[in-house]
Design an enzyme around this catalytic site. Structure first.
Site: not given
Ligand code: ADP
Length: 456
Positions: A155, A363
């Site tokens: 990922h 990312d």
């Molecule tokens: P990572 O896997 O590095 O955290 P991604 O953007 O690929 O980054 O995925 C993050 C997921 O977590 C997304 O579905 C996003 O909506 C969720 N997310 C990120 N920050 C928050 C938050 N503050 N509250 C709720 N969900 C979150």
């Protein structure tokens, strides 16, 4: 249909995924419901002694979880996975904290998980292992006699050779990856970096269709960009704008435009650069002061890794600096929250935001970029500002692409986004939605499993 077995660091038990259901959770749960199957991994709990796996059945899916000891957790999870592999894979060599003890714990826990999983497997299963915590899993499963097809999806980004080689055991990591039948990456850049390392350092051969021969193994490799379910997000966003939470946020703006950022609090997300770029924007375009607000939601994670605590402190100070410098008695330029929200609330926030700032320094994919686009009102869509260093930029080229290392470029993109004519906004949004539909979460799962299950 063959049974699907998902292996991931953390298993979200039924009901657990609702609050923070990232792409992996949504995609995996859908796939398991579709084919019936088993989801195996760590329970998220610590135990003083090892115990047998806990099995829970729900809706045709079996969840099998194991607890870890404190020593396993410190070495395998906080240590090698999150203090060495994570920064290395995100090009942060300065933050890599490698120890031989942590590497030994990483191998030990992977072996332990494989020993526990092997008796639960059936001969015809398709096994799909996820992410950097579990790279040695196929080798360990083979060691205990598993002959099933085993695939791996990374990922995160896969770093170029000059960065990868800083890891003392990088050749072992390459060898472990070559024990799979299929290895999948988010972007062509990640795949190319993997091929390059295989050819130049492992003496392997790579053919144009992604077939690899290395370490006496034949395997396949490919690009499988993870997606979202755009229709489900659009429905949720349309409902969420009517919710009390979103209405409260909307009313608090008093006609100002909202710029939104939603991230885990992680150094890969470029939050310090983002705050500085926002200050640069307020400086370069003073006419925008009092007309916009930056809402940055940054949920704290991995607080046991020291770098994350230090980052949290620096960000708090920086947000305070920007507010202190530009705020007026009746206007705060920045609203900074260290808490998480439900997917429903986030969808509503995305829909009322004129701009999303998705500016990671590096990312794997960045699902927030895709969620923001899917949540927009088709009649009046907002603008996505996207870093070229997010995997999503390889698909969403209709976003405004801005280099997060150049605060002036991000400031310029903000100004352009805020002034963009409605026709251009709609056109860019339609282009991006087409990609989201084509490469949705079902396409991701089916294309990976299609290759994994097909004849060699
Ligand atoms: P990572 O896997 O590095 O955290 P991604 O953007 O690929 O980054 O995925 C993050 C997921 O977590 C997304 O579905 C996003 O909506 C969720 N997310 C990120 N920050 C928050 C938050 N503050 N509250 C709720 N969900 C979150």
């Amino acid at each position: 249909m063959r049974r699907l077995v998902i292996v991931s660091n953390r298993v979200a038990l039924p009901g657990e995924g609702a609050q923070r259901s990232g792409g992996l959770v949504t995609g995996v749960v859908d796939a398991l419901h579709h084919s019936g199957g088993l989801w195996f991994g760590w329970s998220g709990k610590l135990k003083s002694a090892r115990s047998p796996p806990r099995l829970v059945e729900a809706d045709g899916v079996t969840y099998a979880t194991v607890d870890l000891t404190r020593a396993d957790y410190d070495g395998y999870y906080s240590g090698l996975s999150n203090a060495a592999l994570w920064p290395l894979f995100h090009y942060r060599l300065d933050l890599v904290n490698f120890t031989r003890q942590d590497f030994a714990a990483y191998l030990r826990v992977n072996a332990l998980l494989a020993d526990t999983l092997a008796p639960l497997l059936k001969p015809n299963d398709l096994v799909w292992v996820h992410d950097y915590h579990l790279i040695p899993m196929a080798e360990e499963l083979r060691r205990v006699g598993a002959a099933q097809r085993i695939g791996f999806f990374l990922h995160t980004p896969f770093p170029s050779l000059g960065v990868l080689a800083a890891l003392p055991h990088y050749l072992e990591i390459l060898k472990s990856l070559c024990a799979y039948d299929l290895v999948g990456f988010q972007t062509i850049e990640d795949l190319t970096a993997f091929h390059d390392a295989i050819v130049r350092r492992a003496g392997g051969e790579v053919s144009a269709d992604g077939r690899i021969h290395a370490f006496d193994h034949d395997l396949r490799s490919g690009v499988f960009p993870i997606g979202v379910d755009p229709d489900a997000i659009a429905d949720m966003a349309a409902r969420a704008v009517k919710s009390r939470t979103t209405r409260r946020l909307h009313e608090s703006l008093q006609g100002r435009k909202l710029i939104i950022g939603v991230d885990r609090l992680d150094y890969s997300k470029g939050l310090e650069h983002r705050f500085k770029a926002f200050a640069c924007f307020l400086e370069d375009y003073p006419e925008q002061r009092n007309h916009v607000r930056l809402l940055q939601i940054a949920t704290a994670t991995r607080s046991e890794v020291p770098e994350y605590c230090a980052l949290r402190q620096r960000l708090g100070a920086l947000a305070g600096d920007v507010a202190g410098r530009y705020a007026r008695l009746d206007w705060a330029p920045i609203q900074y929250l260290n808490r998480s929200f439900s997917q429903h609330s986030l969808a509503g926030f995305f829909r009322i935001s004129s701009v999303a700032l998705v500016t990671p320094l590096r990312d794997g994919m960045n699902l927030v970029a895709k969620e923001y686009v899917a949540a927009q009102n088709p009649e009046d869509p907002g603008v996505l500002i996207l870093s070229p260093f997010a995997g999503a930029a390889y698909e969403l080229d209709a976003a405004l692409i801005a280099n997060p290392f150049d605060p002036g470029a991000v400031a310029e993109a903000l100004q352009k986004a805020l002034q963009m004519p409605i026709e251009e906004r709609r056109e860019r949004w339609r282009d991006m939605m087409e990609v989201l539909h084509r490469n949705n979460i079902t396409a991701w799962r089916e294309s990976f499993l299609g290759v994994l299950g097909s004849p060699i």
